[in-house]
Design an enzyme around this catalytic site. Structure first.
Site, PDB file in Angstrom:
ATOM      1  N   GLU A  15       0.686  -1.273   0.340  1.00 49.14           N
ATOM      2  CA  GLU A  15       0.277   0.118  -0.432  1.00 49.14           C
ATOM      3  C   GLU A  15       0.833   1.291   0.373  1.00 49.14           C
ATOM      4  O   GLU A  15       0.582   2.195  -0.414  1.00 49.14           O
ATOM      5  CB  GLU A  15      -1.081  -0.221   0.976  1.00 49.14           C
ATOM      6  N   CYS A  24      -5.673   7.034  -6.940  1.00 45.34           N
ATOM      7  CA  CYS A  24      -4.473   5.453  -7.145  1.00 45.34           C
ATOM      8  C   CYS A  24      -5.150   5.619  -8.191  1.00 45.34           C
ATOM      9  O   CYS A  24      -5.855   5.900  -8.917  1.00 45.34           O
ATOM     10  CB  CYS A  24      -5.021   4.395  -6.628  1.00 45.34           C
TER      11      CYS A  24
END
Length: 146
Positions: A15, A24
């Site tokens: 992550e 993202c």
């Protein structure tokens, strides 16, 4: 069961830690260690807040796994599945072939399903992402190292 330190390290590695909200590759606003709930553009947090969000998010994942998985797991298998679910989401996992295979005791078949989760929607098209491929490979290897 509960996630181990090894499982948390795996999630944190893939992550990454971002203290300012960002979009993202799949287009979701994200903060901390993959936290995606109730975010606003420009949100900024501390590392301590990121750790707290991670604990809250993992608690939701483990609560789900502890009700949905009907077969015994080793700690490594549990950690691998926690990382997968943390990344793909709880709804996707509960309807997955991986869970179906796992719950009938087909551990090998469940393991083979990890790599099917290495794509994300980019510009509306499901695209293999190198980071997801590496993550799924690591999760699969951990699952198989039971």
């Amino acid at each position: 069961m509960h996630i181990s330190e090894k499982g948390l390290v795996l999630i944190k590695r893939y992550e990454g830690l971002r203290l300012k909200a960002y979009q993202c590759r799949a287009g979701r606003w994200t903060l901390g260690y993959g936290h995606t709930h109730n975010l606003n553009i420009g949100d900024v947090i501390t590392q301590e807040q990121a750790e707290a969000f991670l604990r809250e998010d993992i608690a939701q994942v483990t609560a789900l796994l502890n009700t949905q998985i009907k077969v015994p797991l080793t700690q490594n298998q549990y950690d691998a599945i926690c990382s997968l679910v943390f990344n793909i989401g709880m709804t996707a996992f509960t309807t997955s072939t991986l869970l179906k295979k796992l719950n009938v005791g087909d551990y090998s078949g469940a393991s083979a399903e990890f790599m099917k989760w290495s794509k994300a929607k980019v510009n509306g098209k499901r695209t293999p992402l190198p980071g997801l491929i590496k993550r799924r490979q690591a999760e699969k290897a951990l699952f198989e190292s039971a």
